[in-house]
Design a protein around this motif. Structure first.
Motif, PDB file in Angstrom:
ATOM      1  N   UNK A  34       0.818  -1.211   0.000  1.00  0.00           N
ATOM      2  CA  UNK A  34       0.000   0.000   0.000  1.00  0.00           C
ATOM      3  C   UNK A  34       0.850   1.258   0.000  1.00  0.00           C
ATOM      4  N   UNK A  35       1.894   1.260   0.783  1.00  0.00           N
ATOM      5  CA  UNK A  35       2.790   2.420   0.832  1.00  0.00           C
ATOM      6  C   UNK A  35       3.472   2.613  -0.523  1.00  0.00           C
ATOM      7  N   UNK A  36       3.892   1.513  -1.144  1.00  0.00           N
ATOM      8  CA  UNK A  36       4.534   1.606  -2.458  1.00  0.00           C
ATOM      9  C   UNK A  36       3.562   2.130  -3.504  1.00  0.00           C
ATOM     10  N   UNK A  37       2.308   1.698  -3.421  1.00  0.00           N
ATOM     11  CA  UNK A  37       1.297   2.160  -4.366  1.00  0.00           C
ATOM     12  C   UNK A  37       1.038   3.663  -4.185  1.00  0.00           C
ATOM     13  N   UNK A  38       1.072   4.117  -2.949  1.00  0.00           N
ATOM     14  CA  UNK A  38       0.900   5.551  -2.688  1.00  0.00           C
ATOM     15  C   UNK A  38       2.026   6.359  -3.334  1.00  0.00           C
ATOM     16  N   UNK A  39       3.237   5.884  -3.181  1.00  0.00           N
ATOM     17  CA  UNK A  39       4.386   6.569  -3.773  1.00  0.00           C
ATOM     18  C   UNK A  39       4.260   6.586  -5.290  1.00  0.00           C
ATOM     19  N   UNK A  40       3.902   5.448  -5.865  1.00  0.00           N
ATOM     20  CA  UNK A  40       3.725   5.364  -7.319  1.00  0.00           C
ATOM     21  C   UNK A  40       2.654   6.351  -7.791  1.00  0.00           C
ATOM     22  N   UNK A  41       1.559   6.408  -7.061  1.00  0.00           N
ATOM     23  CA  UNK A  41       0.496   7.333  -7.424  1.00  0.00           C
ATOM     24  C   UNK A  41       0.921   8.778  -7.301  1.00  0.00           C
ATOM     25  N   UNK A  42       1.683   9.077  -6.263  1.00  0.00           N
ATOM     26  CA  UNK A  42       2.161  10.446  -6.060  1.00  0.00           C
ATOM     27  C   UNK A  42       3.096  10.863  -7.186  1.00  0.00           C
ATOM     28  N   UNK A  43       3.971   9.966  -7.593  1.00  0.00           N
ATOM     29  CA  UNK A  43       4.895  10.262  -8.688  1.00  0.00           C
ATOM     30  C   UNK A  43       4.113  10.516  -9.978  1.00  0.00           C
ATOM     31  N   UNK A  44       3.138   9.662 -10.254  1.00  0.00           N
ATOM     32  CA  UNK A  44       2.349   9.824 -11.475  1.00  0.00           C
ATOM     33  C   UNK A  44       1.550  11.127 -11.442  1.00  0.00           C
ATOM     34  N   UNK A  45       0.990  11.456 -10.283  1.00  0.00           N
ATOM     35  CA  UNK A  45       0.228  12.697 -10.144  1.00  0.00           C
ATOM     36  C   UNK A  45       1.134  13.903 -10.344  1.00  0.00           C
ATOM     37  N   UNK A  46       2.315  13.864  -9.767  1.00  0.00           N
ATOM     38  CA  UNK A  46       3.264  14.967  -9.935  1.00  0.00           C
ATOM     39  C   UNK A  46       3.708  15.106 -11.385  1.00  0.00           C
ATOM     40  N   UNK A  47       3.886  13.987 -12.067  1.00  0.00           N
ATOM     41  CA  UNK A  47       4.219  14.012 -13.494  1.00  0.00           C
ATOM     42  C   UNK A  47       3.094  14.686 -14.278  1.00  0.00           C
ATOM     43  N   UNK A  48       1.865  14.331 -13.959  1.00  0.00           N
ATOM     44  CA  UNK A  48       0.715  14.954 -14.605  1.00  0.00           C
ATOM     45  C   UNK A  48       0.643  16.436 -14.317  1.00  0.00           C
ATOM     46  N   UNK A  49       0.942  16.828 -13.081  1.00  0.00           N
ATOM     47  CA  UNK A  49       0.968  18.250 -12.721  1.00  0.00           C
ATOM     48  C   UNK A  49       2.014  18.995 -13.545  1.00  0.00           C
ATOM     49  N   UNK A  50       3.181  18.384 -13.684  1.00  0.00           N
ATOM     50  CA  UNK A  50       4.254  19.018 -14.450  1.00  0.00           C
ATOM     51  C   UNK A  50       3.853  19.176 -15.912  1.00  0.00           C
ATOM     52  N   UNK A  51       3.247  18.138 -16.482  1.00  0.00           N
ATOM     53  CA  UNK A  51       2.783  18.227 -17.875  1.00  0.00           C
ATOM     54  C   UNK A  51       1.765  19.357 -18.028  1.00  0.00           C
ATOM     55  N   UNK A  52       0.868  19.464 -17.066  1.00  0.00           N
ATOM     56  CA  UNK A  52      -0.161  20.505 -17.111  1.00  0.00           C
ATOM     57  C   UNK A  52       0.468  21.895 -17.003  1.00  0.00           C
ATOM     58  N   UNK A  53       1.456  22.032 -16.124  1.00  0.00           N
ATOM     59  CA  UNK A  53       2.136  23.324 -15.962  1.00  0.00           C
ATOM     60  C   UNK A  53       2.880  23.734 -17.237  1.00  0.00           C
ATOM     61  N   UNK A  54       3.506  22.762 -17.874  1.00  0.00           N
ATOM     62  CA  UNK A  54       4.213  23.058 -19.128  1.00  0.00           C
ATOM     63  C   UNK A  54       3.223  23.462 -20.204  1.00  0.00           C
ATOM     64  N   UNK A  55       2.121  22.736 -20.266  1.00  0.00           N
ATOM     65  CA  UNK A  55       1.097  23.055 -21.259  1.00  0.00           C
ATOM     66  C   UNK A  55       0.544  24.461 -21.031  1.00  0.00           C
ATOM     67  N   UNK A  56       0.300  24.811 -19.773  1.00  0.00           N
ATOM     68  CA  UNK A  56      -0.211  26.151 -19.451  1.00  0.00           C
ATOM     69  C   UNK A  56       0.813  27.233 -19.770  1.00  0.00           C
TER      70      UNK A  56
END
Length: 59
Positions: A34-56
Motif C-alpha cells: 500500500x505504501x509503495x502504491x501511494x508513492x507510485x500514485x504520487x509520482x504519477x500525479x506529480x508528473x501529470x501536474x508538471x505536464x499541465x504546468x508546461x502546457x499552461x
C-alpha cells in the motif's frame, strides 16, 4: 486536468486503503504494498501536474 493526474490520485487513494487494511489485518506485506502504491500514485500525479504546468506555460 490530465489522465496522469487522475490515475495518480486514484493510485494514492487505493494505496492508502491497502495500507490501512494491512494494518487492520496485521499484514506487513499489505502495508508495504500500500505504501509503495501511494508513492507510485504520487509520482504519477506529480508528473501529470508538471505536464499541465508546461502546457499552461506554452499557451
Amino acid at each position: 486536468m490530465n489522465t496522469d493526474q487522475i490515475k495518480g490520485a486514484a493510485k494514492e487513494v487505493a494505496g492508502k486503503v491497502q495500507q490501512k487494511t494491512g494494518e487492520v489485518i496485521n499484514s506487513p506485506e499489505q502495508q508495504a504494498k500500500g505504501a509503495a502504491r501511494q508513492v507510485e500514485g504520487n509520482v504519477q500525479k506529480n508528473y501529470g501536474d508538471a505536464k499541465e504546468n508546461i502546457k499552461d506555460a506554452t499557451r
